[in-house]
Design an enzyme around this catalytic site. Structure first.
Site, PDB file in Angstrom:
ATOM      1  NE  ARG A 183      -4.181  -1.576   0.245  1.00 25.75           N
ATOM      2  CZ  ARG A 183      -4.294  -2.663  -0.523  1.00 25.75           C
ATOM      3  NH1 ARG A 183      -3.348  -2.956  -1.400  1.00 25.75           N
ATOM      4  NH2 ARG A 183      -5.356  -3.435  -0.439  1.00 25.75           N
ATOM      5  CD  GLU A 220      -3.269   3.092  -5.144  1.00 28.42           C
ATOM      6  OE1 GLU A 220      -4.334   2.502  -5.379  1.00 28.42           O
ATOM      7  OE2 GLU A 220      -2.311   2.551  -4.582  1.00 28.42           O
ATOM      8  CG  HIS A 238      -3.630  -0.852  -6.318  1.00 24.77           C
ATOM      9  ND1 HIS A 238      -3.924  -0.289  -5.107  1.00 24.77           N
ATOM     10  CD2 HIS A 238      -3.550  -2.187  -6.081  1.00 24.77           C
ATOM     11  CE1 HIS A 238      -4.018  -1.226  -4.189  1.00 24.77           C
ATOM     12  NE2 HIS A 238      -3.791  -2.395  -4.759  1.00 24.77           N
TER      13      HIS A 238
END
Ligand SMILES: O=CC(=O)O
Length: 335
Positions: free
Chosen positions: A251, A280, A299
């Site tokens: 993360r 993000e 991601h």
């Protein structure tokens, strides 16, 4: 599937709340038929439009990319909710204690995601080491000239990889790194069994610092918790070799991004490859997007056809077990 679903039809099936079907934040269309075999699917829109009738029907929620957002209001409006299944391994977007206080069980999908995420970690490592993204831009820019010395990368074979977080994803990274003849160091809260260490040739570092100062590549694979928030900060980056690369597939908030920008600009470390950031996506003017020695992907760690299909299967398995009062294969408890 270990839990045998009761044979029921349409409306009688337990209600499964999902954010939406398709669209930006919706479950994949390909999974709908499979889910419909076991549940009566209710989207957030249907739920909000007809809360009075829908709220009692919902027995489970399937979280797809952190949606729908689970808060106190939603939990209070679902009196028959038994279980929330998450489409991934990281649970940092959920208030686990709050959910548990409503007597609701939770599950993640560790089996489904470990291979695809480990592949992503290795892909980032290789791409950064061999400067593939820079090379791509040169190759597709007409008339761009470069000399042999422009793309000198780092040799992966025989280099030292430090894995921080040796759960199932970390272990699969070690398996892959072994095939690249890498020397593998790892740090984890609990040490792996001796046979497991030997199978991948991994050496345990009790102190993260010992790993940081030896590794050519540091791969961060821990989950985000209050203990791992900004685990890799200025001090840790300064311990790393100036030739080392930081790879983050956990993360964003596990790495101090401001410190990372400074470290990358001033040559404290060689490069970074990040599948995760905060926020993000990053704002277009973020300094990380302007640095040549950074690779950023959006991601996409777990995202393969196979992994997403397996995630939904794992979620269904967990939900059916919870509804049948049986042990769930991947139940998550608040710590
Ligand atoms: O981000 C991916 C996951 O949590 O599995």
């Amino acid at each position: 599937m270990k839990v045998k679903p009761k044979i029921m039809k349409g409306e009688e099936l337990p209600g499964l709340l999902v954010n939406e079907i398709g669209g930006m934040h919706g479950i994949l269309h390909d999974h709908v038929e499979f889910l419909k075999k076991h549940f009566c699917l209710i989207t957030m829109k249907e739920f909000l439009e007809n809360k009075k009738n829908m709220s009692k029907k919902v027995q489970a929620v399937y979280l797809w990319w952190h949606k729908p957002v689970i808060d106190k209001d939603l939990l209070q409006s679902l009196p028959n909710l038994k279980v929330i299944a998450n489409s991934g391994v990281g649970m940092d977007h959920l208030d686990l204690k709050l959910v548990a206080s409503f007597g609701v069980k939770m599950a993640n999908a560790p089996c489904a995601v470990s291979s695809s995420t480990a592949d992503t970690g290795m892909a980032l490592l290789l791409a950064s080491a061999r400067r593939l993204v820079e090379g791509y831009h040169v190759a597709v820019s007409p008339g761009m000239e470069y000399c042999e010395a422009d793309f000198l990368g780092v040799e992966v074979t025989g280099a030292t990889l430090g894995i921080i977080g040796m759960g199932s994803i970390g272990y699969k990274i070690a398996l892959r790194a072994k095939a690249f003849e890498m020397k593998i160091l790892y740090h984890n809260r609990t040490r792996r069994k001796e046979q497991e260490e030997q199978a991948v040739g991994a050496l345990y570092c009790e102190k993260i610092d010992d790993l940081l100062c030896q590794a050519d590549f540091v791969m961060v694979v821990v989950s985000l918790t209050p203990q791992t928030h900004k685990l890799i900060g200025k001090r840790e980056m300064e311990l790393m070799k100036p030739t080392a690369t930081l790879i983050n597939i956990s993360r964003g908030a596990v790495v101090d991004q401001e410190a990372l920008v400074i470290a990358l600009r001033s040559g404290v470390i060689r490069a970074a490859a990040l599948d995760v950031t905060y926020p993000e996506p990053l704002p277009r003017d973020h300094p990380l997007l302007k640095l040549k020695n950074v690779i950023i992907t959006p991601h996409l760690g777990i995202k393969t056809d196979k992994a997403t299909r397996m995630i939904t299967e794992e979620a269904v398995e967990n939900i059916l077990a919870a509804l049948a009062g049986l042990p769930m294969p991947s139940e998550v408890h608040p710590s």
